[in-house]
Design an enzyme around this catalytic site. Sequence first.
Site, mmCIF file in Angstrom:
data_model
loop_
_atom_site.group_PDB
_atom_site.id
_atom_site.type_symbol
_atom_site.label_atom_id
_atom_site.label_comp_id
_atom_site.label_asym_id
_atom_site.label_seq_id
_atom_site.Cartn_x
_atom_site.Cartn_y
_atom_site.Cartn_z
ATOM 1 N N GLY A 3 55.491 -43.301 -69.124
ATOM 2 C CA GLY A 3 56.165 -44.601 -69.176
ATOM 3 C C GLY A 3 56.080 -45.159 -70.583
ATOM 4 O O GLY A 3 57.023 -45.138 -71.370
ATOM 5 N N GLY A 21 50.371 -41.888 -68.637
ATOM 6 C CA GLY A 21 49.162 -42.418 -69.248
ATOM 7 C C GLY A 21 48.981 -42.171 -70.727
ATOM 8 O O GLY A 21 48.113 -42.777 -71.352
ATOM 9 N N ARG A 47 51.079 -59.233 -72.382
ATOM 10 C CA ARG A 47 50.037 -58.233 -72.638
ATOM 11 C C ARG A 47 48.836 -58.777 -73.428
ATOM 12 O O ARG A 47 47.699 -58.482 -73.074
ATOM 13 C CB ARG A 47 50.626 -56.993 -73.324
ATOM 14 C CG ARG A 47 51.674 -56.271 -72.460
ATOM 15 C CD ARG A 47 52.147 -54.955 -73.066
ATOM 16 N NE ARG A 47 51.082 -53.986 -73.062
ATOM 17 C CZ ARG A 47 50.362 -53.651 -74.108
ATOM 18 N NH1 ARG A 47 50.639 -54.150 -75.306
ATOM 19 N NH2 ARG A 47 49.383 -52.799 -74.007
ATOM 20 N N CYS A 82 51.609 -74.243 -71.951
ATOM 21 C CA CYS A 82 50.433 -75.097 -71.815
ATOM 22 C C CYS A 82 49.251 -74.336 -71.235
ATOM 23 O O CYS A 82 48.824 -74.571 -70.107
ATOM 24 C CB CYS A 82 50.780 -76.292 -70.943
ATOM 25 S SG CYS A 82 52.184 -77.183 -71.595
HETATM 26 C C1 PLP Z 1 52.034 -46.772 -64.398
HETATM 27 C C2 PLP Z 1 52.150 -45.394 -63.892
HETATM 28 C C3 PLP Z 1 52.644 -44.380 -64.718
HETATM 29 C C4 PLP Z 1 53.025 -44.591 -66.165
HETATM 30 O O1 PLP Z 1 51.925 -44.872 -66.959
HETATM 31 P P1 PLP Z 1 52.108 -44.945 -68.562
HETATM 32 O O2 PLP Z 1 50.753 -45.276 -69.044
HETATM 33 O O3 PLP Z 1 53.095 -46.018 -68.838
HETATM 34 O O4 PLP Z 1 52.585 -43.625 -69.007
HETATM 35 C C5 PLP Z 1 52.786 -43.120 -64.181
HETATM 36 N N1 PLP Z 1 52.449 -42.859 -62.893
HETATM 37 C C6 PLP Z 1 51.971 -43.820 -62.067
HETATM 38 C C7 PLP Z 1 51.619 -43.479 -60.656
HETATM 39 C C8 PLP Z 1 51.802 -45.118 -62.538
HETATM 40 O O5 PLP Z 1 51.319 -46.054 -61.730
#
Ligand code: PLP
Length: 428
Positions: A280, A243, A318, A348
Amino acid sequence: MNHFELRDGGLYCEGVSLVRLAEAVGTPAYVYSTATLQRHYAVFSGALKSHASLGSPLVAYAVKANSNLSVLRTLAALGAGADTVSEGEIRRAIAAGIPPDRIVFSGVGKTAAELAYAIETGVAHINVESEPELDLLAAIAAAHGARPSVVIRVNPDVGAGGHVKISTGKSESKFGVSLAEAERLYAKAATQPSLRAVGVACHIGSQIVDLTPLESAFGLMRALVGRLRASGLSVERLDLGGGLGVPYFNQPDPPPPEAFAAMAARAVGGLDVQLTFEPGRVIAANAGVLLARVLHVNARPDGRRFLVLDAAMNDLVRPAMYDAYHDIRPVAPRDGEPQTYDVVGPVCETGDTFTRERLLPPLAAGDLVAFMSAGAYGAVMSSEYNTRPLVPEVLVNGEAFAVVRPRPTYDEILAREPLAPWLVSPKS
Ligand SMILES: *Cc1c(COP(=O)(O)O)cnc(C)c1O
């Protein structure tokens, strides 16, 4: 920091000119920097490791952010684990060389077949998000004569700000169970002979630019671990999700990984659990750009100026989906006064608008632009809407680059769709 820099009047990814790369591969195309991926992983895991009180955490890269096999293998070589949300992602992680005991299986709706596959594969732990899922997993594990490690995903009811479509930690979101429910489910899991209840997990959202909600959530998780232990249950693992946000330029700068790690040490240090983190975006976003070419500059009599690109919402969704902001940079900037552009793709849909009234350096038909910070939640969400061939992905490493997902040909696209037999005209 990332390895996309202006050099001799042109944008480079590491040692590769994006002008040359676009000539070789065509546009649109995603371009990823190996050095940036490596650096981000090293900074994130290094920050955690600098706090002895955090033990040696598992850094399980969230595969859904960018699941290209070459990206995964680049991270696997650094010791990364994987956070996965489908059988397909587990298969990718394994194909990329990530050992099963470093793979976490998360997700709200896992099928029986996926759970069976995860059990057979021997993943590190399965994050269970509801009681029906716990019951299903217990039954499948019993049928397999297996005893998978189970973690209960908690929804700590902490809002993390950010876009509503990427906030997951409030009680009304579909993810996880309440803190109270988690205690009951954990106790239930601990009594199942076919399950090993090993821990609890949370993940409150994405693109989080303020540590306060994360610290609140981590504190609630620590208290939960304490209550479970006080009731006589053993808790060996604590999964704190991902996150952490990245700078997209229109937001306050997110705290650096060092500040995140210091917060984690304050919140859960010395808890005597194996910690898991699931970054991520913070690993992949600034390691990639979407390279596109200007098809037309369409100046309207009313003064609006449309920059029509060969990239569209099917390549980078996005902005259409989350109102996301991406910095847009000319690859070979021209001299002259900045101009205001609406930057759009050819699809479109009015939603196929990357941004409105953006002040950019002057651009002309044929110029290349780069959407910065597009390495996460970019190519993974691409589609062939409007029968636009799936956008290719390119990995750069120093002076070298390789196409790590080729653009399909039109013949390949059409060949994926066999006609129903009754529609095939008999050969004359
Ligand atoms: C999407 C997700 C992440 C990664 O989130 P980021 O914001 O990209 O770091 C980690 N754990 C779970 C369970 C997720 O669904």
